[in-house]
Design a protein around this motif. Structure first.
Motif: not given
Length: 209
Positions: A85-112
């Motif tokens: 639960a490393d990431g979840y423990l992090n969220i409890l003390s600091n809610p800022h996150v980044g998420v990268i969405f991948l699609i197999p075969g696609r060279n672009e990614t979506l970041r949130v």
């Protein structure tokens, strides 16, 4: 060694971003963002605790496993894992996150990027059931910034092109674990049974690994 220590030095080296790159981020989901999320079977969730200790956790499930709750909120289900639960423990003390969405075969990614909270249960958990199993919890992310990454990193790495892949001479997961975790009491044979695809397939949704 010449270290960069200021934003001015960094900009002198890299230059200013092109206006197209500088203005591409947005705070609400476009229909194409929704389509991308619905097509993605794999994300990386980046977190940091209040002291700056970081974690990047892969999350995967059938395509569309990340739920779009509204134009500014997404939810990522948690499945049984190693229970660190490393990431979840992090969220409890600091809610800022980044998420990268991948699609197999696609060279672009979506970041949130956004602010996360952990949810024990919610009505939308019923829409996250896979093979009869509801998620253990969900990470709700209130979106603050969203944009597409260009294809350069994937093109440079030949990530989706087998002809460009390096030769993999690394040992299997069991032998890696035995080599780097010197305190393990299991034998290599026991670990190979534990990490076998057949065994892991049984554990994907039922228990921690």
């Amino acid at each position: 060694m010449s270290e960069i220590t200021t934003a001015t030095e960094l900009r002198e080296l890299l230059g200013e971003p092109h206006p197209r790159a500088a203005t591409k981020d947005r705070a609400t989901l476009h229909p194409r963002d929704r389509q991308w999320i619905a097509t993605s079977p794999f994300v990386v969730l980046a977190t940091s605790d209040a002291d700056g200790h970081c974690d990047a956790s892969p999350k995967g499930d059938p395509a569309g496993f990340v739920q779009v709750l509204d134009d500014r909120t997404i939810a990522i289900p948690e499945r049984p894992g190693n229970r660190r639960a490393d990431g979840y423990l992090n969220i409890l003390s600091n809610p800022h996150v980044g998420v990268i969405f991948l699609i197999p075969g696609r060279n672009e990614t979506l970041r949130v990027n956004g602010r996360a909270r952990l949810v024990r249960d919610a009505p939308y958990f019923d829409d996250m059931i896979v093979k009869g199993h509801r998620p253990v919890l969900a990470v709700e992310v209130a979106i603050e910034q969203i944009f597409f990454h260009c294809a350069k990193a994937f093109m440079r790495s030949s990530l989706w092109k087998p002809d460009g892949w390096p030769q993999d001479d690394l040992p299997n997961a069991a032998r890696l674990a035995k080599e780097v975790q010197t305190n393990l009491t299991e034998t290599v044979e026991q670990l190979e049974q534990r990490y076998s695809p057949e065994n892991y397939e049984k554990l994907l949704y039922s228990t921690g690994g």
